[in-house]
Structure formats: structure tokens, C-alpha cells
Design a protein around this motif. Structure first.
Motif, PDB file in Angstrom:
ATOM      1  N   THR A  11       0.832  -1.192   0.000  1.00  0.00           N
ATOM      2  CA  THR A  11       0.000   0.000   0.000  1.00  0.00           C
ATOM      3  C   THR A  11       0.876   1.254   0.000  1.00  0.00           C
ATOM      4  O   THR A  11       0.366   2.362  -0.162  1.00  0.00           O
ATOM      5  CB  THR A  11      -0.912   0.018   1.236  1.00  0.00           C
ATOM      6  N   ASP A  12       2.192   1.062   0.186  1.00  0.00           N
ATOM      7  CA  ASP A  12       3.120   2.195   0.261  1.00  0.00           C
ATOM      8  C   ASP A  12       4.530   1.623   0.277  1.00  0.00           C
ATOM      9  O   ASP A  12       4.708   0.399   0.349  1.00  0.00           O
ATOM     10  CB  ASP A  12       2.854   2.975   1.564  1.00  0.00           C
ATOM     11  N   THR A  13       5.517   2.496   0.260  1.00  0.00           N
ATOM     12  CA  THR A  13       6.881   2.023   0.474  1.00  0.00           C
ATOM     13  C   THR A  13       7.082   1.774   1.978  1.00  0.00           C
ATOM     14  O   THR A  13       6.387   2.372   2.802  1.00  0.00           O
ATOM     15  CB  THR A  13       7.890   3.076  -0.062  1.00  0.00           C
ATOM     16  N   GLY A  14       7.962   0.873   2.313  1.00  0.00           N
ATOM     17  CA  GLY A  14       8.302   0.636   3.716  1.00  0.00           C
ATOM     18  C   GLY A  14       7.220  -0.044   4.535  1.00  0.00           C
ATOM     19  O   GLY A  14       7.215   0.053   5.768  1.00  0.00           O
ATOM     20  N   VAL A  15       6.293  -0.737   3.881  1.00  0.00           N
ATOM     21  CA  VAL A  15       5.182  -1.362   4.630  1.00  0.00           C
ATOM     22  C   VAL A  15       5.484  -2.800   5.044  1.00  0.00           C
ATOM     23  O   VAL A  15       4.730  -3.396   5.818  1.00  0.00           O
ATOM     24  CB  VAL A  15       3.847  -1.350   3.838  1.00  0.00           C
ATOM     25  N   GLY A  16       6.557  -3.375   4.510  1.00  0.00           N
ATOM     26  CA  GLY A  16       6.876  -4.760   4.876  1.00  0.00           C
ATOM     27  C   GLY A  16       6.836  -5.737   3.716  1.00  0.00           C
ATOM     28  O   GLY A  16       6.753  -6.946   3.923  1.00  0.00           O
ATOM     29  N   LYS A  17       6.933  -5.229   2.471  1.00  0.00           N
ATOM     30  CA  LYS A  17       6.912  -6.128   1.298  1.00  0.00           C
ATOM     31  C   LYS A  17       8.042  -7.155   1.361  1.00  0.00           C
ATOM     32  O   LYS A  17       7.818  -8.338   1.102  1.00  0.00           O
ATOM     33  CB  LYS A  17       7.058  -5.332  -0.010  1.00  0.00           C
ATOM     34  N   THR A  18       9.250  -6.689   1.681  1.00  0.00           N
ATOM     35  CA  THR A  18      10.386  -7.614   1.693  1.00  0.00           C
ATOM     36  C   THR A  18      10.232  -8.637   2.819  1.00  0.00           C
ATOM     37  O   THR A  18      10.495  -9.830   2.622  1.00  0.00           O
ATOM     38  CB  THR A  18      11.710  -6.832   1.847  1.00  0.00           C
ATOM     39  N   VAL A  19       9.775  -8.176   3.965  1.00  0.00           N
ATOM     40  CA  VAL A  19       9.560  -9.085   5.103  1.00  0.00           C
ATOM     41  C   VAL A  19       8.525 -10.150   4.723  1.00  0.00           C
ATOM     42  O   VAL A  19       8.717 -11.342   4.948  1.00  0.00           O
ATOM     43  CB  VAL A  19       9.113  -8.272   6.352  1.00  0.00           C
ATOM     44  N   VAL A  20       7.427  -9.731   4.113  1.00  0.00           N
ATOM     45  CA  VAL A  20       6.370 -10.678   3.711  1.00  0.00           C
ATOM     46  C   VAL A  20       6.863 -11.599   2.596  1.00  0.00           C
ATOM     47  O   VAL A  20       6.633 -12.811   2.632  1.00  0.00           O
ATOM     48  CB  VAL A  20       5.098  -9.905   3.282  1.00  0.00           C
ATOM     49  N   ALA A  21       7.559 -11.026   1.605  1.00  0.00           N
ATOM     50  CA  ALA A  21       8.036 -11.840   0.476  1.00  0.00           C
ATOM     51  C   ALA A  21       9.010 -12.910   0.976  1.00  0.00           C
ATOM     52  O   ALA A  21       8.919 -14.075   0.570  1.00  0.00           O
ATOM     53  CB  ALA A  21       8.701 -10.937  -0.568  1.00  0.00           C
ATOM     54  N   CYS A  22       9.924 -12.528   1.870  1.00  0.00           N
ATOM     55  CA  CYS A  22      10.893 -13.513   2.393  1.00  0.00           C
ATOM     56  C   CYS A  22      10.174 -14.579   3.222  1.00  0.00           C
ATOM     57  O   CYS A  22      10.503 -15.767   3.136  1.00  0.00           O
ATOM     58  CB  CYS A  22      11.960 -12.812   3.231  1.00  0.00           C
ATOM     59  N   GLN A  23       9.194 -14.165   3.995  1.00  0.00           N
ATOM     60  CA  GLN A  23       8.419 -15.132   4.786  1.00  0.00           C
ATOM     61  C   GLN A  23       7.697 -16.113   3.867  1.00  0.00           C
ATOM     62  O   GLN A  23       7.696 -17.325   4.096  1.00  0.00           O
ATOM     63  CB  GLN A  23       7.405 -14.372   5.664  1.00  0.00           C
ATOM     64  N   LEU A  24       7.108 -15.581   2.812  1.00  0.00           N
ATOM     65  CA  LEU A  24       6.396 -16.442   1.858  1.00  0.00           C
ATOM     66  C   LEU A  24       7.369 -17.428   1.202  1.00  0.00           C
ATOM     67  O   LEU A  24       7.050 -18.619   1.073  1.00  0.00           O
ATOM     68  CB  LEU A  24       5.701 -15.571   0.803  1.00  0.00           C
ATOM     69  N   VAL A  25       8.530 -16.929   0.808  1.00  0.00           N
ATOM     70  CA  VAL A  25       9.528 -17.807   0.175  1.00  0.00           C
ATOM     71  C   VAL A  25       9.916 -18.928   1.135  1.00  0.00           C
ATOM     72  O   VAL A  25       9.991 -20.098   0.746  1.00  0.00           O
ATOM     73  CB  VAL A  25      10.772 -16.988  -0.255  1.00  0.00           C
TER      74      VAL A  25
END
Ligand SMILES: Nc1ncnc2c1ncn2[C@@H]1O[C@H](COP(=O)(O)OP(=O)(O)OP(=O)(O)O)[C@@H](O)[C@H]1O
Ligand SMILES: [Mg+2]
Length: 240
Positions: A11-25
Motif C-alpha cells: 500500500t506504500d513504500t516501507g510497509v513490509g513487502k520484503t519481510v512478507v516476500a521472504c516469509q512467503l519464500v
């Protein structure tokens, strides 16, 4: 050729995309699903290299060269079109496309991470939402837990629908720590609004997750409901 996977947007920058993507991986790999990763465009890349792409690659078990995991890197920490212009360049979409085909080769699933949110410009004509469409990947939307999230989440879902981008679901990341009572009530309203589109929540780091209501099927050990995510991804592929 289309690949099975998701485009992690926020929904914005810095919202946790990388954290979520790594968790999903990590959850996909724990399930035995061979997973490729790509961060097509990363800005704010310094001497240590593209931090998001490095984190994704590590989560995926260091499969591919970093130049393929992150084919377009720019130094200025701003929107891709602006970062590219400041370097006297343009984002090279064909380089993204060919790196994407290389990383997807031999994998069962791909997790791509966008930069910023859906309407971030890549050039004058093309934005992050267009890139998700070009890669034929449905979006997984990461929402922040903090105040403002209902508006940002609804805006993102509405624009995706208007422009024909499928959304497999939403994951909330508690990037801003433990919520106040008021913010928790606000987040409760977002959970209700999303219903079964909510595929998980990443609790604040160091938190067991016990006080954060869980999305259906997820648990503190595996915060994303992988079964629902895979089911919806496959349903969308079958209907698309
Ligand atoms: N659940 C969480 N608990 C604690 N910290 C978090 C959580 N989710 C995200 N963060 C922190 O918030 C910051 C932003 O998260 P992250 O880098 O994943 O966001 P992003 O959406 O990928 O950002 P960008 O737009 O720069 O790619 C990071 O410092 C990250 O460690
Ligand atoms: Mg990121």
C-alpha cells in the motif's frame, strides 16, 4: 509463457513487502516448492548492493546471480522513473523480462517484489501495476498495521480491480511495532472489511503473535495461510 507466482506489492513504500516476500519464500520452500525470486527494480542501491534482492535471494537459498534477481538497480532512493532519470538512464523493461525468464527456469513458483506501491512510475507510460500485468502475476498486497491503512488498502484494491490486476489476497505487516488500543480497533475494522481476502499477519518482530488475531489458517510459526494463497493463485491461473 506465464509462471505460477505472485507479485508482492504494498500500500506504500516501507510497509513490509520484503519481510512478507521472504516469509512467503521460506514457507514455500518448507513445503518443498522450488521458489525463484526477483526484485525487478530496486532504488536506493548503495555500495553493499540491492538490499531487498539480497534478502530475497538468501530466503530462496541463493539460487540465481544477483544481477538476475535484481536486473535494474539505481542509486537514488526514489521512484524508479526518477532514479533512472537522475542516472541519465531509463528503466530497461526488456532486461527485466529476460532476467525474469532466467530466474523462473526450473522453479515451481516465483515471488516478485515491486518497488513502492502500484502506481509508482517506471517511465512516462508504465507503472508498477503495468509491470505486474506484463509479468502475468497476480498481486499479493502488503498493508501496514498503522492508522491510514484502511484508506490505503482500499485504494490499492480498487485500482487493481479497475485495471484488471488480480489480487490473491492481503497480508498485514506490523512494521510499526505493537499497536495502541485505538490503532488495534482500526485494524480490526480492516480485518472485517477484508474477510477471507486476509491471508495472514506478520506480528511485530520479537512478538509471539499471541495477542494479534490470526487470519484463517495461519499460525504464529507460519504467518501466511499458504494453502489459501496457493489455491487462489491456481484458481486465477485456471480462470485466466
Ligand atoms: N512485522 C514486522 N515487525 C517488525 N518490523 C517490521 C515488520 N515488517 C516490516 N518491518 C520493518 O519495517 C521496515 C520496512 O519493511 P520492508 O523493508 O519489508 O518494507 P518494504 O515495503 O519492502 O519497503 P521498500 O518499499 O523499501 O521495498 C524494515 O525495517 C523492516 O524490518
Ligand atoms: Mg522492500
Amino acid at each position: 509463457m506465464t509462471h505460477r507466482g505472485v507479485f508482492v506489492t504494498g500500500t506504500d513504500t516501507g510497509v513490509g513487502k520484503t519481510v512478507v516476500a521472504c516469509q512467503l519464500v521460506r514457507q514455500l520452500r518448507a513445503r518443498g516448492i522450488e521458489t525463484a525470486v526477483i526484485k525487478p527494480i530496486e532504488t536506493g542501491v548503495g555500495v553493499d548492493g540491492p538490499a531487498d534482492a539480497i534478502a530475497l535471494r538468501e530466503a530462496a537459498g541463493d539460487r540465481d546471480p544477483i544481477e538476475d534477481v535484481c536486473p535494474q538497480q539505481f542509486e537514488l532512493p526514489v521512484a524508479p522513473s526518477v532514479a533512472a532519470a537522475s542516472a541519465g538512464r531509463r528503466v530497461d523493461r526488456s532486461a527485466i523480462r529476460s532476467a525474469y525468464e532466467r530466474v523462473c527456469g526450473g522453479s515451481d513458483f516465483v515471488v516478485a517484489e515491486g518497488a513502492g506501491g502500484l502506481l509508482v512510475p517506471i517511465d512516462e507510460q508504465f507503472d508498477m501495476l503495468d509491470l505486474a500485468l506484463e509479468l502475468s502475476l497476480p498481486a499479493l498486497l502488503v498493508a501496514r498495521a498503522a492508522l491510514g491503512t484502511i484508506n490505503h488498502t482500499r485504494l490499492s484494491l480498487e485500482v487493481a480491480e479497475q485495471r484488471g490486476l488480480d489480487v490473491v489476497g492481503v497480508v498485514i505487516s506490523h512494521a510499526d511495532g505493537v499497536l495502541s488500543a485505538a490503532d488495534a480497533a482500526n485494524l480490526g475494522a480492516l480485518r472485517s472489511l477484508l474477510g477471507d481476502r486476509l491471508l495472514g499477519e506478520i506480528p511485530p518482530r520479537g512478538h509471539t503473535g499471541a495477542k494479534q488475531p490470526e487470519a484463517g489458517g495461519s499460525s504464529p510459526g507460519s504467518p501466511i495461510d499458504l494453502d489459501a494463497l496457493l489455491r487462489r493463485t491456481d484458481d486465477l491461473r485456471a480462470s485466466g
